[in-house]
Design a protein around this motif. Sequence first.
Motif, PDB file in Angstrom:
ATOM      1  N   GLY A  92      -3.858 -36.424 -43.692  1.00 51.81           N
ATOM      2  CA  GLY A  92      -4.333 -37.204 -44.827  1.00 51.81           C
ATOM      3  C   GLY A  92      -3.163 -37.856 -45.535  1.00 51.81           C
ATOM      4  N   GLU A  93      -3.467 -38.970 -46.248  1.00 51.21           N
ATOM      5  CA  GLU A  93      -2.403 -39.664 -46.957  1.00 51.21           C
ATOM      6  C   GLU A  93      -3.010 -40.510 -48.073  1.00 51.21           C
ATOM      7  OE1 GLU A  93      -0.561 -42.971 -44.692  1.00 51.21           O
ATOM      8  OE2 GLU A  93      -1.864 -42.319 -43.046  1.00 51.21           O
ATOM      9  N   GLY A  94      -2.163 -40.826 -49.051  1.00 44.70           N
ATOM     10  CA  GLY A  94      -2.626 -41.631 -50.170  1.00 44.70           C
ATOM     11  C   GLY A  94      -1.575 -41.647 -51.267  1.00 44.70           C
ATOM     12  N   GLN A  95      -1.868 -42.422 -52.339  1.00 47.58           N
ATOM     13  CA  GLN A  95      -0.921 -42.557 -53.442  1.00 47.58           C
ATOM     14  C   GLN A  95      -1.569 -42.140 -54.750  1.00 47.58           C
ATOM     15  OE1 GLN A  95      -0.137 -46.813 -54.337  1.00 47.58           O
ATOM     16  NE2 GLN A  95      -1.293 -47.233 -52.461  1.00 47.58           N
ATOM     17  N   HIS A  96      -0.718 -41.544 -55.604  1.00 45.18           N
ATOM     18  CA  HIS A  96      -1.225 -41.051 -56.884  1.00 45.18           C
ATOM     19  C   HIS A  96      -0.087 -41.067 -57.896  1.00 45.18           C
ATOM     20  CE1 HIS A  96      -3.719 -38.815 -59.671  1.00 45.18           C
ATOM     21  NE2 HIS A  96      -2.752 -37.907 -59.820  1.00 45.18           N
ATOM     22  N   ASN A  97      -0.310 -41.794 -58.987  1.00 42.60           N
ATOM     23  CA  ASN A  97       0.688 -41.886 -60.065  1.00 42.60           C
ATOM     24  C   ASN A  97       2.070 -42.317 -59.548  1.00 42.60           C
ATOM     25  OD1 ASN A  97      -1.203 -41.088 -61.992  1.00 42.60           O
ATOM     26  ND2 ASN A  97      -0.684 -38.910 -61.776  1.00 42.60           N
ATOM     27  N   GLY A  98       2.072 -43.316 -58.665  1.00 47.02           N
ATOM     28  CA  GLY A  98       3.324 -43.863 -58.166  1.00 47.02           C
ATOM     29  C   GLY A  98       4.000 -43.022 -57.104  1.00 47.02           C
ATOM     30  N   ILE A  99       3.323 -41.990 -56.617  1.00 45.69           N
ATOM     31  CA  ILE A  99       3.863 -41.117 -55.565  1.00 45.69           C
ATOM     32  C   ILE A  99       2.982 -41.245 -54.328  1.00 45.69           C
ATOM     33  CG2 ILE A  99       4.456 -38.761 -54.897  1.00 45.69           C
ATOM     34  CD1 ILE A  99       6.185 -39.818 -57.138  1.00 45.69           C
ATOM     35  N   TYR A 100       3.619 -41.479 -53.193  1.00 42.47           N
ATOM     36  CA  TYR A 100       2.879 -41.536 -51.927  1.00 42.47           C
ATOM     37  C   TYR A 100       2.952 -40.156 -51.278  1.00 42.47           C
ATOM     38  CZ  TYR A 100       0.666 -43.737 -47.919  1.00 42.47           C
ATOM     39  OH  TYR A 100      -0.249 -44.103 -46.947  1.00 42.47           O
ATOM     40  N   GLU A 101       1.810 -39.618 -50.901  1.00 42.47           N
ATOM     41  CA  GLU A 101       1.747 -38.301 -50.272  1.00 42.47           C
ATOM     42  C   GLU A 101       1.188 -38.433 -48.868  1.00 42.47           C
ATOM     43  OE1 GLU A 101      -0.527 -35.733 -52.758  1.00 42.47           O
ATOM     44  OE2 GLU A 101       1.044 -35.565 -54.288  1.00 42.47           O
ATOM     45  N   LEU A 102       1.762 -37.662 -47.953  1.00 40.08           N
ATOM     46  CA  LEU A 102       1.323 -37.705 -46.558  1.00 40.08           C
ATOM     47  C   LEU A 102       1.350 -36.279 -46.019  1.00 40.08           C
ATOM     48  CD1 LEU A 102       2.160 -40.350 -43.918  1.00 40.08           C
ATOM     49  CD2 LEU A 102       2.440 -37.941 -43.337  1.00 40.08           C
ATOM     50  N   GLU A 103       0.179 -35.796 -45.604  1.00 44.51           N
ATOM     51  CA  GLU A 103       0.061 -34.431 -45.084  1.00 44.51           C
ATOM     52  C   GLU A 103       0.005 -34.464 -43.562  1.00 44.51           C
ATOM     53  OE1 GLU A 103      -2.784 -30.439 -45.530  1.00 44.51           O
ATOM     54  OE2 GLU A 103      -3.416 -32.383 -46.354  1.00 44.51           O
ATOM     55  N   ILE A 104       0.798 -33.604 -42.916  1.00 44.72           N
ATOM     56  CA  ILE A 104       0.836 -33.572 -41.444  1.00 44.72           C
ATOM     57  C   ILE A 104       0.667 -32.143 -40.946  1.00 44.72           C
ATOM     58  CG2 ILE A 104       2.375 -35.574 -41.323  1.00 44.72           C
ATOM     59  CD1 ILE A 104       4.636 -33.605 -40.553  1.00 44.72           C
ATOM     60  N   ARG A 105       0.221 -32.049 -39.711  1.00 44.49           N
ATOM     61  CA  ARG A 105       0.253 -30.794 -38.954  1.00 44.49           C
ATOM     62  C   ARG A 105       1.180 -31.031 -37.764  1.00 44.49           C
ATOM     63  NH1 ARG A 105      -4.937 -30.178 -37.299  1.00 44.49           N
ATOM     64  NH2 ARG A 105      -5.530 -28.834 -39.068  1.00 44.49           N
ATOM     65  N   ALA A 106       2.076 -30.097 -37.505  1.00 51.19           N
ATOM     66  CA  ALA A 106       3.049 -30.296 -36.428  1.00 51.19           C
ATOM     67  C   ALA A 106       3.427 -28.962 -35.809  1.00 51.19           C
ATOM     68  CB  ALA A 106       4.290 -31.007 -36.955  1.00 51.19           C
ATOM     69  N   GLU A 107       3.927 -29.029 -34.583  1.00 49.33           N
ATOM     70  CA  GLU A 107       4.440 -27.852 -33.878  1.00 49.33           C
ATOM     71  C   GLU A 107       5.955 -27.833 -34.009  1.00 49.33           C
ATOM     72  OE1 GLU A 107       4.755 -27.273 -29.369  1.00 49.33           O
ATOM     73  OE2 GLU A 107       2.860 -26.268 -29.858  1.00 49.33           O
ATOM     74  N   VAL A 108       6.492 -26.715 -34.445  1.00 48.60           N
ATOM     75  CA  VAL A 108       7.919 -26.588 -34.705  1.00 48.60           C
ATOM     76  C   VAL A 108       8.513 -25.595 -33.721  1.00 48.60           C
ATOM     77  CG1 VAL A 108       9.675 -25.979 -36.406  1.00 48.60           C
ATOM     78  CG2 VAL A 108       7.564 -27.093 -37.132  1.00 48.60           C
ATOM     79  N   ARG A 109       9.557 -26.023 -33.028  1.00 45.98           N
ATOM     80  CA  ARG A 109      10.266 -25.151 -32.080  1.00 45.98           C
ATOM     81  C   ARG A 109      11.705 -24.981 -32.537  1.00 45.98           C
ATOM     82  NH1 ARG A 109       7.629 -24.260 -27.327  1.00 45.98           N
ATOM     83  NH2 ARG A 109       5.795 -25.546 -26.916  1.00 45.98           N
ATOM     84  N   PRO A 110      12.108 -23.737 -32.834  1.00 44.04           N
ATOM     85  CA  PRO A 110      13.496 -23.516 -33.255  1.00 44.04           C
ATOM     86  C   PRO A 110      14.461 -23.749 -32.118  1.00 44.04           C
ATOM     87  CG  PRO A 110      12.369 -21.420 -32.975  1.00 44.04           C
ATOM     88  CD  PRO A 110      11.323 -22.496 -32.826  1.00 44.04           C
ATOM     89  N   GLU A 111      15.664 -24.201 -32.449  1.00 50.20           N
ATOM     90  CA  GLU A 111      16.709 -24.445 -31.462  1.00 50.20           C
ATOM     91  C   GLU A 111      17.879 -23.521 -31.712  1.00 50.20           C
ATOM     92  OE1 GLU A 111      17.699 -28.579 -31.723  1.00 50.20           O
ATOM     93  OE2 GLU A 111      16.496 -28.982 -29.956  1.00 50.20           O
ATOM     94  N   ALA A 112      18.816 -23.540 -30.776  1.00 49.09           N
ATOM     95  CA  ALA A 112      20.056 -22.787 -30.963  1.00 49.09           C
ATOM     96  C   ALA A 112      20.768 -23.289 -32.206  1.00 49.09           C
ATOM     97  CB  ALA A 112      20.962 -22.936 -29.742  1.00 49.09           C
ATOM     98  N   MET A 113      21.534 -22.378 -32.850  1.00 56.85           N
ATOM     99  CA  MET A 113      22.113 -22.677 -34.152  1.00 56.85           C
ATOM    100  C   MET A 113      22.987 -23.912 -34.142  1.00 56.85           C
ATOM    101  SD  MET A 113      24.161 -20.016 -36.546  1.00 56.85           S
ATOM    102  CE  MET A 113      25.259 -19.605 -35.219  1.00 56.85           C
ATOM    103  N   CYS A 114      23.717 -24.162 -33.077  1.00 60.46           N
ATOM    104  CA  CYS A 114      24.638 -25.293 -33.086  1.00 60.46           C
ATOM    105  C   CYS A 114      24.338 -26.272 -31.958  1.00 60.46           C
ATOM    106  CB  CYS A 114      26.080 -24.811 -32.981  1.00 60.46           C
ATOM    107  SG  CYS A 114      26.423 -23.930 -31.450  1.00 60.46           S
TER     108      CYS A 114
END
Length: 402
Positions: A92-114
């Motif tokens: 979902g996404e939209g604007q309110h009081n001069g702020i644009y908001e965008l909601e996402i669902r995503a898959e996160v995969r951790p990586e090696a530290m460096c």
Amino acid sequence: MCAIWYAGVSSVLLLLLSGPVQAQTVEVTGRAVIEISVNQAREDALTDALRQAGLTAGASIRSTQRLSAGQLEQDDMDIRSRARVHNIEVLGEGQHNGIYELEIRAEVRPEAMCSTSQQSYRKAIAVAGFGLAQPSQATLGRLQNIEQDLPRVLISELNNSRFVQALDASRISLYEDPRRAPSMETSQQRLTTSVALATRLGAQYVVSGVVRQLGQGNPGKQTEPEPQAGWRSLLGLDRATLEREFVADLFVHDGLSGALLFQRTYQGSGAWTPERNASVGFASPVFWDTPYGKEVGHILEAMVDDIGEVIRCQPFMARIVAARGKRIHIEASGGTGIRPGDKFQVYRTGTFYNLDLEPRTELTDMATEVVIKQVQPQFVVAEMTSDAASLAIQRDDLVIAW
């Protein structure tokens, strides 16, 4: 007027925030102020959402502060995610009081530290000789050469890595009595010898070790007779095969302070098949062909992997050996991968004493950088924007690439 006050204090803090080890699905909302256009705000909100998603898998935080005459002159913080974001879905996404908001669902995969580190210089490590805690155990097979040839095997394997430049110091022993290494009673001596060796060879780290056991593990064990050797069994000529042990300690010391960074004990066993009076020698073709030699080979591979993992994520450091005007000479060889145009930060080295009056090495960020101009086989030349004397840059200070 000089831009650096000598009363100034700067510090670098590296903080690793732990994150999940498995991929996870997250829902986050990114926000951005609508300034230039709605489209630009939407992109900024998406960027913010992706950053939040990445931070759920952990992050590295680097904070640099600089004080002068009691006033805070510099206060920077750099936050970097240690994850990759996949399969992004806008909920979902939209604007309110001069702020644009965008909601996402995503898959996160951790990586090696460096894994995303931009510096890939080969860090110089000096590999010293391995002590033999019980020399009499090396008599079987004539393995006395293990003290020098074991580290030489490590050197050969380490130099196959793009992160390491291994230097041969196998004829140098850091421990007078290998049986007690690295005991607390000799901690000051270890500090001195490891730092001296690193300084002499221009190394950032020092690797050493002790072979604790080469002895017989299960002397009564018999091998299964080979089918073609049945006549030997009938004549009573088949011989027992020794089960031989291998136990070794590995140490990695910081070449600047002498601090012990890594310590691990490795052990294994295998059948020793040569004749009792055979002169085999460590790391010979006959040695590697035995079940025992194969097991030792696996242990050395584990050592190489551990050494590489210890130093892979560490910053690259090199000593300043001379400073005149705006030019400085750095103790780093062409084999490290340094090229003209590369940039390094300059750090002052100092010593302070803890409550037990033990010396500790302290690094102070001088908030200045140098640019590499020449790369020689045994050193590199860099230039500063300011005169080295005005910043009190001197021999044994450091350049660092994070």
